[in-house]
Design an enzyme around this catalytic site. Structure first.
Site, mmCIF file in Angstrom:
data_model
loop_
_atom_site.group_PDB
_atom_site.id
_atom_site.type_symbol
_atom_site.label_atom_id
_atom_site.label_comp_id
_atom_site.label_asym_id
_atom_site.label_seq_id
_atom_site.Cartn_x
_atom_site.Cartn_y
_atom_site.Cartn_z
ATOM 1 N N ASP A 208 0.835 -1.212 0.000
ATOM 2 C CA ASP A 208 0.000 0.000 0.000
ATOM 3 C C ASP A 208 0.868 1.261 0.000
ATOM 4 O O ASP A 208 2.009 1.241 0.472
ATOM 5 C CB ASP A 208 -0.917 -0.019 1.236
ATOM 6 C CG ASP A 208 -2.084 0.957 1.089
ATOM 7 O OD1 ASP A 208 -2.371 1.407 -0.037
ATOM 8 O OD2 ASP A 208 -2.711 1.268 2.122
ATOM 9 N N HIS B 79 2.756 3.593 -8.853
ATOM 10 C CA HIS B 79 2.506 2.169 -9.107
ATOM 11 C C HIS B 79 3.705 1.527 -9.821
ATOM 12 O O HIS B 79 4.069 0.392 -9.546
ATOM 13 C CB HIS B 79 1.228 1.984 -9.939
ATOM 14 C CG HIS B 79 -0.018 2.385 -9.205
ATOM 15 N ND1 HIS B 79 -0.255 2.016 -7.892
ATOM 16 C CD2 HIS B 79 -1.099 3.123 -9.579
ATOM 17 C CE1 HIS B 79 -1.421 2.516 -7.506
ATOM 18 N NE2 HIS B 79 -1.947 3.197 -8.498
ATOM 19 N N LEU C 287 10.027 -21.226 -3.995
ATOM 20 C CA LEU C 287 9.013 -20.300 -3.472
ATOM 21 C C LEU C 287 7.708 -20.348 -4.285
ATOM 22 O O LEU C 287 7.739 -20.319 -5.510
ATOM 23 C CB LEU C 287 9.597 -18.889 -3.550
ATOM 24 C CG LEU C 287 8.686 -17.743 -3.134
ATOM 25 C CD1 LEU C 287 8.592 -17.655 -1.625
ATOM 26 C CD2 LEU C 287 9.198 -16.428 -3.697
#
Ligand code: IPE
Ligand code: IPE
Ligand code: MG
Length: 251
Positions: free
Chosen positions: A30, A47, A141
């Site tokens: 965020d 962004h 992962l």
């Protein structure tokens, strides 16, 4: 996870005992907009700067032996934003995969997109499916990208599927238990997150992994996501390692 991908130097730098490193970390990335505003830039610049952080965080996660990393990229509620911002977010995700997919695949990362397909343009879905298909057997992962994701929507989807299975006689009502609910969520087969990190000072879940986070430790940081360096990441993991997790018992 193959031990060969874990870096002793990285674990030393982190300064946390291996057994206290979370296996599954979920992040609410965020603050891109506020980061951009503070610099007189456009929200989309924020962004982009945020997207560029993901590479290092994925690598740092692998280095210390995190097995599952779940990143909140776009929520079902983010459709409320201006159309141009939504389009920019989609384009940046496609760009991320174009840039990173080969390295992710070489590093044995398994990509899973969690969320709904509704209203997502076909060209975007194709890129996401390709990333999943290419990496589906990778052993290291697991990188979950929560895209067009909402936890309540995920629960509706799970409940409908279970109801259908009951109606068809495939399962009995008595068989519905916590494990069965977990196995009908988008994160089926994965352990629940141990640690939730949210950047940028907000202290809420914003419809993220409500079922899965039942016993996660929460770390809220003031840094905006584009400022989320590996050092900031390690700071959050060190906070986590100091917590006493009791799960309702006495520890
Ligand atoms: C997070 O940054 C990215 C997404 C929600 C897609 P924001 O865009 O929410 O940034 P702020 O919260 O407005 O600063
Ligand atoms: C949550 O952030 C969604 C993502 C990070 C993708 P938001 O910025 O959309 O959440 P609210 O609006 O502050 O709750
Ligand atoms: Mg926000």
């Amino acid at each position: 996870m193959k031990p060969s991908v874990i870096s002793k130097a990285a674990i030393e730098r982190l300064g946390v005992k291996s057994e206290l490193i979370p296996k599954h970390i979920a992040i609410i990335m965020d603050g891109n907009g506020r980061w951009a505003k503070a610099r007189g830039k456009k929200r989309t610049d924020g962004h982009r700067a945020g997207m560029e952080r993901i590479h290092d965080i994925v690598k740092a996660s692998q280095d210390i032996g995190v097995e599952h990393l779940t990143l909140y990229a776009f929520s079902c509620e983010n459709w409320k934003r201006p159309k141009l911002e939504v389009q920019a977010l989609f384009s940046l995700l496609v760009e991320y995969f174009h840039k990173e997919i080969d390295e992710l695949n070489r590093n044995g990362v398994c990509i899973r997109i969690i969320g709904q397909n509704d209203n997502i343009p076909d060209n975007i879905l194709r890129v996401l499916r390709h990333a999943e298909d290419l990496t589906k057997d990778n052993p290291n992962l697991t990188l979950n990208i929560a895209f067009n994701y909402g936890s309540r929507q995920e629960m509706v989807h799970a409940v409908r599927n279970m109801a259908n299975e009951v109606a068809m006689g495939a399962i009995g009502v008595d068989e519905i238990d916590e494990a069965m609910i977990s196995s009908h969520l988008y994160t089926a087969g994965q352990p629940d997150p141990d640690l939730l990190i949210r950047t940028s000072g907000e202290q809420r879940l914003s419809n993220y992994l409500l079922y899965q986070l039942a016993y996660a430790e929460f770390v809220f940081l003031d840094e905006h996501w584009p400022d989320f360096t590996v050092d900031v990441y390690y700071k959050a993991i060190r906070q986590y390692a100091q917590r006493s997790r009791r799960f309702g018992g006495l520890g």
